[in-house]
Design an enzyme around this catalytic site. Structure first.
Site: not given
Length: 488
Positions: A109, A185, A353, A369, A418, A444
């Site tokens: 992080c 964590c 999803n 896919e 996606d 992403c």
């Protein structure tokens, strides 16, 4: 041969080896020297950006805009330097005390020193800037945010034995292979964070801890799962892992072998495969399930009519933040408004999803896919939820294959994309030929999204809606959703 097995004496660096960084001709700094700089903005990766009096760019770890900092350069490049703060002379109003004790040591992080509102604004600014580089101007960007802590339901922890024989468990340090030993964590969901101490205690008792490569933790709605990467079988240690699983009431799996590991389930689970599952809540998605065409659907009073279950195997892709994933799916559904009679195509469909919720709303869904195993997963998930989804395998990185797939449909009302980080360039180069009314793109990687968005706009599409999902809280990573509509 006289030196065999002995350490060679060190020799001074010549300065000519390609493995030794040569200092820039402009950099007169010696080790320990510092330079005072003013931080101008944040780079895409969250580091502060400043410039020397000579105009050279400096990227500064953990520095925030507006701060005056004394820095020391630790990497010198031809066009830029990388530095860290030696002394912070002024502090930004956006700076906060990092909530995790391992911040700055663990590489996980990297934005915990920046307040949450500013973190999320930074991510929206990154998307805006990358789109502007492609000549695209964005309107307001919606925010899909989740909880501020304990969000991560999946994590891989490294295991290493140090020179003193201590067993370390943790994550890598920033830009390093060095393992940072951690006891807890901050971002793990409670069920996984609570396993950290017992795991450390167990690893310390193993006879051969060096045979453990890593440990993967996974929290599903039905079970807490620990997957051990075991390089070589060790019966006594395996018995210890089994007792650990029984005591902690977890599901235990072992990836056994060095080159081509095979997954073995221990205890209640067996080698035929895991019963892991993700859940999507239909009420939260804002849709009323339409009766299925397959068999007899559940009654509207049944719990099964209110949720979708997506079964998956270890190694399958699963979003780490369940809350934000639910919001992303809901956003796509709100944009596309799937209804009976509509024909939708879900490319890079994963385990379903997006495909399953679209089908639950009544749309006719074709799921494509590249991975044959994922095609099997989508088909099984559709059957288990009594939905009709037509799944198939295809190479979506090949433009001719994409063209053939789209040509097989007489009419497509919308496409969902996606893709992985590499994006969907082949799809976006072809899609404009078919006048498909709407495209929902989930990315992403904002850089590849900007590239692909430029292809779509060039083909006659316009950006209608944008949302940024804070999937990876306290990091510079983000998920971007964009809705394109064809205007010709």
């Amino acid at each position: 041969m006289a030196m065999l097995g002995k350490r060679r004496p060190s020799r001074p660096a010549s300065g000519h080896s390609g493995l030794v960084r040569k200092p820039s001709s402009k950099a007169e700094q010696k080790e320990g020297d510092s330079t005072t700089l003013v931080v101008e903005r944040l780079a895409h990766d969250g580091r502060g950006v400043a410039h020397t009096t000579a105009g050279k760019t400096v990227f500064i770890d953990q520095a925030l805009p507006g701060e005056h900092v004394d820095v020391a350069v630790h990497v010198t490049r031809k066009r830029y330097d990388e530095a860290h703060i030696k002394n912070r002379l002024t502090s930004s109003e956006q700076r906060v005390e990092p909530p995790c004790a391992y911040f700055g040591h663990c590489g996980g992080c990297d934005l915990q020193h920046l307040n949450l509102t500013a973190q999320r604004q930074h991510k929206r600014d990154v998307v805006t800037e990358l789109m502007a580089r492609q000549g695209l101007t964005l309107g307001p960007i919606a925010a899909l945010d989740g909880s501020s802590e304990h969000y991560r339901r999946r994590a891989r922890l490294g295991v290493r034995v140090d020179g003193q024989g201590n067993v370390l468990l943790g994550f890598r340090a920033p830009n390093s292979h060095r393992l940072v030993d951690i006891e807890q964590c901050y971002v793990l969901v409670p069920a996984l964070n609570e396993l950290m101490l017992p795991l450390r205690q167990l690893l310390a008792t193993l006879e051969a801890p060096r045979l453990v490569g890593h440990v993967e933790l996974l929290a599903t709605n039905e079970a807490t799962v620990v997957l051990v990467r075991q390089l070589k079988a060790h019966d006594q240690d395996m018995a210890r892992w089994q007792r650990f699983a029984e005591q902690q009431k977890i599901s235990l799996g072992t990836w056994l072998g060095r080159e081509t590991p095979v997954l073995h389930w221990n205890g209640a689970r067996n080698n035929t495969g895991p019963a892991l599952q993700d859940v999507l809540n239909l009420e939260e998605l804002g849709i009323q399930r339409v009766k299925s065409l397959i068999n007899d659907p559940p009654s509207s009073n049944d719990e099964g009519s209110k949720q979708l279950t997506l079964r998956f195997f270890p190694g399958d892709f699963l979003q780490v933040n369940a809350e934000v994933n639910q919001k992303m799916v809901a956003q796509v559904l709100a944009w596309l408004k799937p209804a009976p009679g509509q024909q939708l195509v879900d490319l890079f469909a994963g385990v379903g999803n997006f495909s399953l919720p679209l089908a639950a709303a009544g749309a006719q869904v074709a799921a494509i896919e590249g991975n044959p195993a994922m095609v099997e997963r989508i088909t099984a998930n559709a059957d288990a939820n009594q939905l009709e989804v037509h799944a198939r395998q295809a190479d979506l990185s090949d433009a001719s294959t994409v063209q053939m797939l789209l040509s097989e449909h007489q009419h497509i009302d919308a496409i969902v994309l996606d893709p992985p980080r590499s994006g969907a360039e082949a799809v976006c180069q072809v899609i404009g030929r078919y006048n498909i009314p709407r495209v929902a793109y989930i990315s992403c990687d904002p850089a590849t999204l900007a590239r692909d968005a430029a292809h779509l706009v060039h083909a006659g599409y316009r950006v209608k809606q944008v949302a940024v999902a804070d999937m990876f809280l306290h990091t510079a990573h983000l998920e971007t959703l964009m809705l394109f509509e064809y205007e010709g």
